[in-house]
Design an enzyme around this catalytic site. Structure first.
Site: not given
Ligand code: GDP
Ligand code: MN
Length: 399
Positions: A101, A189
């Site tokens: 991530y 993101e």
């Protein structure tokens, strides 16, 4: 304003964040055609303004035309967190070996920007954040502080990466930070940033939210076809209605309908109501110098809300005049009617004129004033607040 994955990926491409090029389609037939052109296997992904698509069945791999057709039709029939799926992104399927991530967002509590990484990315990231928060690596930046390559390296190192992985991931982290600032984003993101079997790092997902207040700085968005959109789930139906009418409005969970002058007095009124043991059902702002029509609409929002037991009006006339305010209230009483008790106080600019308008209208049609108590400067705001709380209590206890 949230972006679709494919829009986010268009920005990734501009900022040289590696991804696999795909096609956007709206029907199962076109999905098959796109898949054939791309070559199997493909990944078929629901394009909706929310995450959690993987868990909702909105991301599927197809190895053949038949599979592509079946998956595409199924995904197009889904509603994911209130978003009906209307578009699909078809991409060559990645052979994913590892998922991490990367994200950039604003740490509002500390007035910083923050670059975030987690070595365990993918659909379980929220769980990891809760169960093992120490695995979420953060680097904070001052608002005007650039993100240098060494920041990317630090992040990747703290995520436990080394060698080629460290090189690739740190570079992508710095690019993501640059993109975040360039777009005036609120969130950017990549989850997952995926390492494929052949050792490449590729952004398998893109999640970007832009700052609406900065959109005027970005005429290029409109040129890219990134225009206004309907973000459901964020606003309640009443908030949506208010937005259409151009009235700043937020639903709260109390039972006192707040009908303030400006936003400042709205906040003060909120404090008064809390102080006397009541709970506001909303926050609202009239804006400077509202027309009687606008005042009437504000009241419609409150009167139509079954959660509202009493309406608390506090107008401090400054730029906005109390006579216009009173005209708006009277217009509302005549056109819509008041179905619950309402207490109103007016002071400031033209308050006496406001009271005269009320008196005159009341003489003409007393019945529409049956539930309205109005006051001028002679009654302190404390009294009005207490009265509103008392009326709300009466309404809930039945006496
Ligand atoms: P989200 O659930 O809305 O965040 O959607 P994502 O785009 O992140 O997809 C969810 C999951 O599907 C990812 O975490 C991956 O595990 C998987 N996925 C997405 N794209 C691919 C792909 O091209 N190949 C493979 N094998 N899995 C993928
Ligand atoms: Mn994702």
């Amino acid at each position: 304003m949230r972006l679709y994955e494919h829009e986010g990926k268009a920005f990734f491409a501009k900022h040289k964040i590696p991804l696999s090029a795909g096609k956007v389609v709206t029907t199962a037939e076109d999905a098959v055609r796109a898949a054939r052109e791309i070559g199997f296997p493909v990944v078929i992904k629901a394009q909706v303004l929310t995450g959690g698509r993987g868990k909702a069945g909105g991301v599927k791999i197809a190895k053949s035309e038949a599979e592509a057709k079946e998956h595409a039709a199924k995904i197009l029939a889904l509603v994911i967190k209130d978003y009906p799926v209307e578009k699909l992104l078809i991409e060559p399927a990645l052979q994913i070996e590892r998922e991490i991530y990367l994200g950039v967002t604003i740490d509002r509590a500390n007035y910083k920007l923050v670059l975030i990484g987690c070595a365990e990315g993918g659909v379980e990231i929220e769980e990891t954040a809760k169960s093992a928060p120490e695995k979420i690596i953060k680097i904070a930046f001052e608002i005007d502080e650039p993100c240098y390559p060494y920041h990317g390296v630090e992040l990747a190192q703290r995520m436990g990466l080394s060698g080629e992985d460290l090189k690739a991931v740190s570079d992508i982290a710095v690019r993501l930070f640059g993109l975040f600032k360039k777009l005036d984003a609120k969130v950017a993101e990549i989850n997952p940033l995926a390492r494929t079997k052949d050792g490449k790092w590729i952004a398998a997902d893109a999640r970007i939210a832009l700052d609406d207040d900065a959109l005027f700085r970005h005429p290029e968005f409109e040129e890219m076809g990134i225009g206004p959109r309907h973000e459901v789930g964020e606003l309640t139906p009443r908030e949506k209605q208010a937005q259409e009418w151009g009235i700043p409005y937020v639903d709260l969970d109390g039972d006192i309908g707040m009908f303030p002058g400006g936003a400042g007095f709205g906040i003060v009124g909120n404090d008064f109501i809390h102080h006397y043991g009541g709970k506001p059902a909303n926050f609202m702002d009239s804006g400077g110098g509202p027309s009687p029509e606008r005042i009437a609409k504000m009241l419609v929002l409150l009167d139509d809300n079954p959660q509202v037991k009493v309406i608390f009006g506090a107008r401090f006339g400054g730029i906005s005049r109390c006579d216009d305010f009173a005209k708006g209230v009277v217009q509302f009483l005549r056109e819509h009617g008041l179905s619950k008790p309402m207490v109103v106080r007016m002071t400031g600019n033209k308050w006496e004129e406001g009271l005269r308008i009320f008196d005159a209208a009341k003489k003409e049609t007393p019945e529409i004033f049956a539930r309205l108590e109005f006051h001028g400067i002679e009654t302190p705001i404390e009294e009005i607040s207490k009265r509103a709380v008392e009326l709300a209590k009466q309404a809930t206890t039945g006496k």
